[in-house]
Design a protein around this motif. Structure first.
Motif, mmCIF file in Angstrom:
data_model
loop_
_atom_site.group_PDB
_atom_site.id
_atom_site.type_symbol
_atom_site.label_atom_id
_atom_site.label_comp_id
_atom_site.label_asym_id
_atom_site.label_seq_id
_atom_site.Cartn_x
_atom_site.Cartn_y
_atom_site.Cartn_z
ATOM 1 N N MET A 41 -9.481 3.759 19.599
ATOM 2 C CA MET A 41 -8.606 2.840 20.315
ATOM 3 C C MET A 41 -7.195 2.818 19.746
ATOM 4 S SD MET A 41 -7.863 -0.734 19.805
ATOM 5 C CE MET A 41 -6.698 -1.711 20.504
ATOM 6 N N PRO A 42 -6.979 2.758 18.402
ATOM 7 C CA PRO A 42 -5.595 2.707 17.941
ATOM 8 C C PRO A 42 -4.813 3.946 18.348
ATOM 9 C CG PRO A 42 -7.071 2.214 16.123
ATOM 10 C CD PRO A 42 -7.902 2.643 17.285
ATOM 11 N N LYS A 43 -5.445 5.112 18.273
ATOM 12 C CA LYS A 43 -4.749 6.343 18.613
ATOM 13 C C LYS A 43 -4.301 6.321 20.076
ATOM 14 C CE LYS A 43 -5.273 11.290 18.075
ATOM 15 N NZ LYS A 43 -6.136 12.347 17.552
ATOM 16 N N LYS A 44 -5.195 5.923 20.970
ATOM 17 C CA LYS A 44 -4.856 5.858 22.395
ATOM 18 C C LYS A 44 -3.778 4.807 22.650
ATOM 19 C CE LYS A 44 -9.408 7.308 23.921
ATOM 20 N NZ LYS A 44 -10.661 6.897 24.560
ATOM 21 N N VAL A 70 0.708 7.101 11.208
ATOM 22 C CA VAL A 70 1.029 5.844 11.881
ATOM 23 C C VAL A 70 1.315 4.740 10.855
ATOM 24 C CG1 VAL A 70 0.097 4.024 13.371
ATOM 25 C CG2 VAL A 70 -0.169 6.419 14.011
ATOM 26 N N SER A 71 0.520 4.675 9.784
ATOM 27 C CA SER A 71 0.771 3.637 8.785
ATOM 28 C C SER A 71 2.085 3.887 8.048
ATOM 29 C CB SER A 71 -0.400 3.514 7.813
ATOM 30 O OG SER A 71 -0.685 4.729 7.199
ATOM 31 N N LYS A 72 2.414 5.156 7.786
ATOM 32 C CA LYS A 72 3.725 5.448 7.181
ATOM 33 C C LYS A 72 4.851 5.070 8.137
ATOM 34 C CE LYS A 72 2.674 9.758 5.535
ATOM 35 N NZ LYS A 72 3.045 11.090 5.034
ATOM 36 N N ALA A 73 4.651 5.345 9.425
ATOM 37 C CA ALA A 73 5.673 5.007 10.418
ATOM 38 C C ALA A 73 5.904 3.500 10.476
ATOM 39 C CB ALA A 73 5.260 5.533 11.788
ATOM 40 N N PHE A 116 1.999 -1.369 6.583
ATOM 41 C CA PHE A 116 1.231 -0.207 6.117
ATOM 42 C C PHE A 116 -0.228 -0.584 5.896
ATOM 43 C CE2 PHE A 116 -0.511 2.535 2.834
ATOM 44 C CZ PHE A 116 -0.166 3.797 3.302
ATOM 45 N N LEU A 117 -0.455 -1.645 5.133
ATOM 46 C CA LEU A 117 -1.831 -2.061 4.842
ATOM 47 C C LEU A 117 -2.551 -2.565 6.088
ATOM 48 C CD1 LEU A 117 -1.249 -3.841 1.425
ATOM 49 C CD2 LEU A 117 -2.303 -1.608 1.820
ATOM 50 N N GLY A 118 -1.827 -3.261 6.953
ATOM 51 C CA GLY A 118 -2.431 -3.757 8.191
ATOM 52 C C GLY A 118 -2.921 -2.628 9.080
ATOM 53 N N ILE A 119 -2.128 -1.588 9.225
ATOM 54 C CA ILE A 119 -2.545 -0.449 10.048
ATOM 55 C C ILE A 119 -3.722 0.275 9.396
ATOM 56 C CG2 ILE A 119 -1.831 1.823 10.917
ATOM 57 C CD1 ILE A 119 -0.825 -0.559 12.548
ATOM 58 N N GLN A 120 -3.686 0.441 8.076
ATOM 59 C CA GLN A 120 -4.808 1.077 7.377
ATOM 60 C C GLN A 120 -6.114 0.311 7.638
ATOM 61 O OE1 GLN A 120 -5.035 3.782 5.038
ATOM 62 N NE2 GLN A 120 -3.009 4.422 5.665
ATOM 63 N N VAL A 121 -6.069 -1.000 7.474
ATOM 64 C CA VAL A 121 -7.263 -1.825 7.663
ATOM 65 C C VAL A 121 -7.709 -1.804 9.122
ATOM 66 C CG1 VAL A 121 -8.097 -4.224 7.616
ATOM 67 C CG2 VAL A 121 -6.846 -3.285 5.671
ATOM 68 N N LEU A 122 -6.764 -1.991 10.055
ATOM 69 C CA LEU A 122 -7.091 -1.992 11.482
ATOM 70 C C LEU A 122 -7.704 -0.669 11.907
ATOM 71 C CD1 LEU A 122 -6.867 -3.378 14.293
ATOM 72 C CD2 LEU A 122 -4.633 -2.287 14.496
ATOM 73 N N TRP A 123 -7.142 0.429 11.448
ATOM 74 C CA TRP A 123 -7.629 1.754 11.825
ATOM 75 C C TRP A 123 -9.064 1.953 11.319
ATOM 76 C CZ3 TRP A 123 -3.855 4.886 14.254
ATOM 77 C CH2 TRP A 123 -4.322 6.122 14.690
ATOM 78 N N ARG A 124 -9.294 1.604 10.048
ATOM 79 C CA ARG A 124 -10.639 1.773 9.478
ATOM 80 C C ARG A 124 -11.650 0.840 10.155
ATOM 81 N NH1 ARG A 124 -9.426 2.741 3.056
ATOM 82 N NH2 ARG A 124 -8.246 4.655 3.425
ATOM 83 N N TYR A 125 -11.255 -0.374 10.436
ATOM 84 C CA TYR A 125 -12.136 -1.308 11.135
ATOM 85 C C TYR A 125 -12.512 -0.753 12.502
ATOM 86 C CZ TYR A 125 -13.671 -5.397 13.725
ATOM 87 O OH TYR A 125 -14.375 -6.255 14.516
#
Length: 179
Positions: A1-4, A42-45, A148-157
């Motif tokens: 979902m995040p990628k789309k 995406v998290s770096k961006a 950065f941390l929010g995207i990392q956590v959201l992506w893994r979740y």
């Protein structure tokens, strides 16, 4: 979902490549890593875009693009996130940064109004530049780390949720074929 989600709402790569201020990057703009949507890019961006949006001077998007190119972050998102700051959001954001800078420096606030004019910059910025820049820098660090941390956590979740859904489907398929 995040990628789309990110692919759907990100700016067009061709439009960014044709931006006049980014011509100096040359062939670096052709790197495929700049246009990928994965957890790292995406998290770096997000970190780059949220950091650069706090710069209290123009051409934030060009700076974000240059940093994204050299760190191989997603270029489109880095540039797009800078536009959180716009003529409507700049005054309250920079006023909050100024107040934070005054708090850290243990100074009293000066009453002023932020105006986007050259006259205001030459007259008023001289009086408030230290707390404004310090507040902007602190908020840039905080929001970029949070992004950065929010995207990392959201992506893994999201990946774990998809894995659970997939395993539940496989269990249901197995149950129906065993019956």
């Amino acid at each position: 979902m995040p990628k789309k989600f990110f692919k759907r709402y990100s700016p067009d790569p061709k439009r960014i490549k044709d931006t006049p201020g980014l011509g100096m990057l040359g062939k670096r703009m052709q790197q495929p890593n700049l246009w990928h949507f994965n957890r790292r890019s995406v998290s770096k961006a997000f970190a780059i875009g949220l950091f650069c949006m706090w710069f209290p001077f123009p051409f934030q998007s060009v700076i974000a693009a240059i940093i994204a190119v050299y760190t191989r972050a997603n270029l489109a998102l880095s540039v797009a996130l800078v536009f959180i700051t716009n003529p409507i959001t700049i005054p309250p954001m920079f006023y909050f940064a100024y107040r934070l800078g005054n708090l850290v420096l243990d100074r009293h606030s000066i009453d002023f109004k932020i105006e986007l004019s050259w006259q205001w910059m030459t007259e008023s910025l001289v009086l408030i530049w230290q707390p404004l820049f310090l507040g902007c820098f602190l908020l840039a660090l905080f929001t970029s780390m949070l992004g950065f941390l929010g995207i990392q956590v959201l992506w893994r979740y999201n990946i774990r949720a998809h894995q659970k859904l997939r395993s539940a489907r496989l269990i249901n398929i197995k149950k129906t074929t065993d019956s």
